[in-house]
Write a protein that holds these residues in place. Structure first.
Motif, short mmCIF file in Angstrom:
data_model
loop_
_atom_site.label_atom_id
_atom_site.label_comp_id
_atom_site.label_asym_id
_atom_site.label_seq_id
_atom_site.Cartn_x
_atom_site.Cartn_y
_atom_site.Cartn_z
N GLU A 137 0.83 -1.20 0.00
CA GLU A 137 0.00 0.00 0.00
C GLU A 137 0.86 1.26 0.00
N ASP B 185 2.71 1.61 -3.42
CA ASP B 185 1.87 2.14 -4.49
C ASP B 185 1.66 3.65 -4.33
N LYS B 186 1.42 4.07 -3.11
CA LYS B 186 1.23 5.50 -2.84
C LYS B 186 2.50 6.28 -3.15
#
Length: 380
Positions: free
Chosen positions: A192, A195-196
């Motif tokens: 997560e 990806d950010k």
């Protein structure tokens, strides 16, 4: 760059890196040993990417510095367990031979163990299932393969365990947008967050990219419980690009304070006595450039705002404020001495009293400071 070529030369950056690790090992061990004598009588040093033990020019690398220091200390002779690993069999063979040739190596109760394994899932699982003795864990993969949050957490989870990570900024910066190594990047940052991070980096300038990447790693380590994280930056020979960072992680503020002082002394520059936490070969003769920045002036304002209207000992001012900053204890004492001299704060004992007691107006940890209310300093 391959793991072998890294050891072809003993560059100044490599010597500084090895010095930071070796100095922290000694200081860490001296803090841990008294408690561990009552608990289990062992401490450990683990290096999963150990290399051959020497650079090609003969300069000793970290494993030899650690072992030679341990041999000279009677407590460490009886307590230190060392584990070295490298996936390159040439490195492990050379390291084993070099360790065996160290004078008085047999004084160590526990013979150093050298393994030839690739760091991956199996080693992580092994550490996750073990309850480690207090361990200083050095992870120096030069690239990114084998470096993961799970690996870091598998050691940090236990009492007395600290971690020093070699973070190859150049390769990781490139790898974040390389689909072929996405799995390795996600292991390091978490999927997560990874990806950010990829989205955040797109519009950023190089300097902003570096800060964002390091901040993301620091946040990821803190989420696992490594509350105290401290990066140290290494620049290339020209001083215009970052090559890598050493990242220190601990659950204990004492370890953070010790490492902060060590990294401060290894910094290539200071600004008003505030260390840069950076080794930059190109800045040795550019001190004037760095003195144009005046961070102690900034610290004055921070303290007057943060502690407005409070009466508080010097030690608590430092403890409550320094984490996450470049400031070391001597910086706080310098600023407080100046504020006392110009009448903005009141200190007890006063400078005159301290001068009579100590022969000088030393601003000790127990000196109690009274800060003015907001808006009351500087005659405002």
């Amino acid at each position: 760059m391959s793991g072998n070529s890294f050891f072809d030369e003993s560059q100044e950056q490599s010597q500084v890196k090895a010095a930071i690790v070796a100095k922290y090992f000694w200081a860490w061990a001296k803090v841990i040993i008294p408690s561990q004598k009552r608990r289990g009588n062992k401490i450990a040093y683990i290096d999963l990417f150990a290399g051959p033990g020497r650079y090609k020019d003969g300069t000793r690398s970290t494993p030899l510095l650690i072992l030679e220091r341990a041999i000279r200390d009677s407590d460490m002779q009886q307590m230190l367990v060392t584990i070295f690993n490298d996936k390159d069999s040439n490195n492990t063979q050379t390291l084993s031979q070099t360790i065996d040739s160290i004078p008085d190596i047999t004084l160590l109760k526990y013979k150093p163990k050298v393994y030839n394994e690739e760091v991956g899932e199996e080693i992580v699982k092994m550490f996750e299932q073990m309850r480690l003795v207090p361990t200083l864990f050095f992870v120096d993969p030069w690239g990114y393969k084998g470096l993961s949050l799970r690996l870091i957490n598998s050691v940090l989870k236990n009492w007395g365990c600290d971690c020093i990570i070699f973070f190859n900024y150049n390769r990781i910066n490139m790898g974040l947008h390389n689909a072929a190594v996405e799995e390795h990047m996600n292991a390091l940052f978490g999927k997560e967050r990874g990806d950010k991070l990829r989205q955040q980096l797109e519009p950023l300038r190089p300097f902003e990219r570096e800060l964002t990447i390091i901040e993301a790693l620091v946040e990821a380590i803190k989420e696992m419980g490594g509350q105290y994280v401290l990066p140290f930056c290494f620049k290339n020979a020209g001083g215009n690009r970052t090559s890598h960072h050493l990242i220190f992680a601990s659950k204990d503020v004492k370890g953070y304070e010790i490492m902060k002082e060590i990294m401060a002394k290894e910094s290539s520059t200071t600004e008003q006595g505030v260390p840069s936490f950076e080794y930059n070969p190109a800045t040795r003769n550019q001190s004037l450039l760095f003195e144009l920045s005046r961070p102690l002036d900034d610290l004055e304002g921070m303290l007057l705002d943060c502690f407005a209207g409070k009466e508080i000992p010097m030690s608590e001012i430092y403890n409550q404020h320094h984490v996450g900053t470049r400031y070391i204890k001597s910086n706080y004492k310098s600023v407080l001495s100046k504020l006392e001299a110009i009448g903005i704060i009141v200190a007890q004992p006063t400078a005159d009293m301290r001068r009579k007691r100590n022969g000088g107006p030393t601003f000790g940890d127990s000196v109690v400071v009274t800060f003015p209310q907001r808006g009351k300093n500087n005659g405002n």
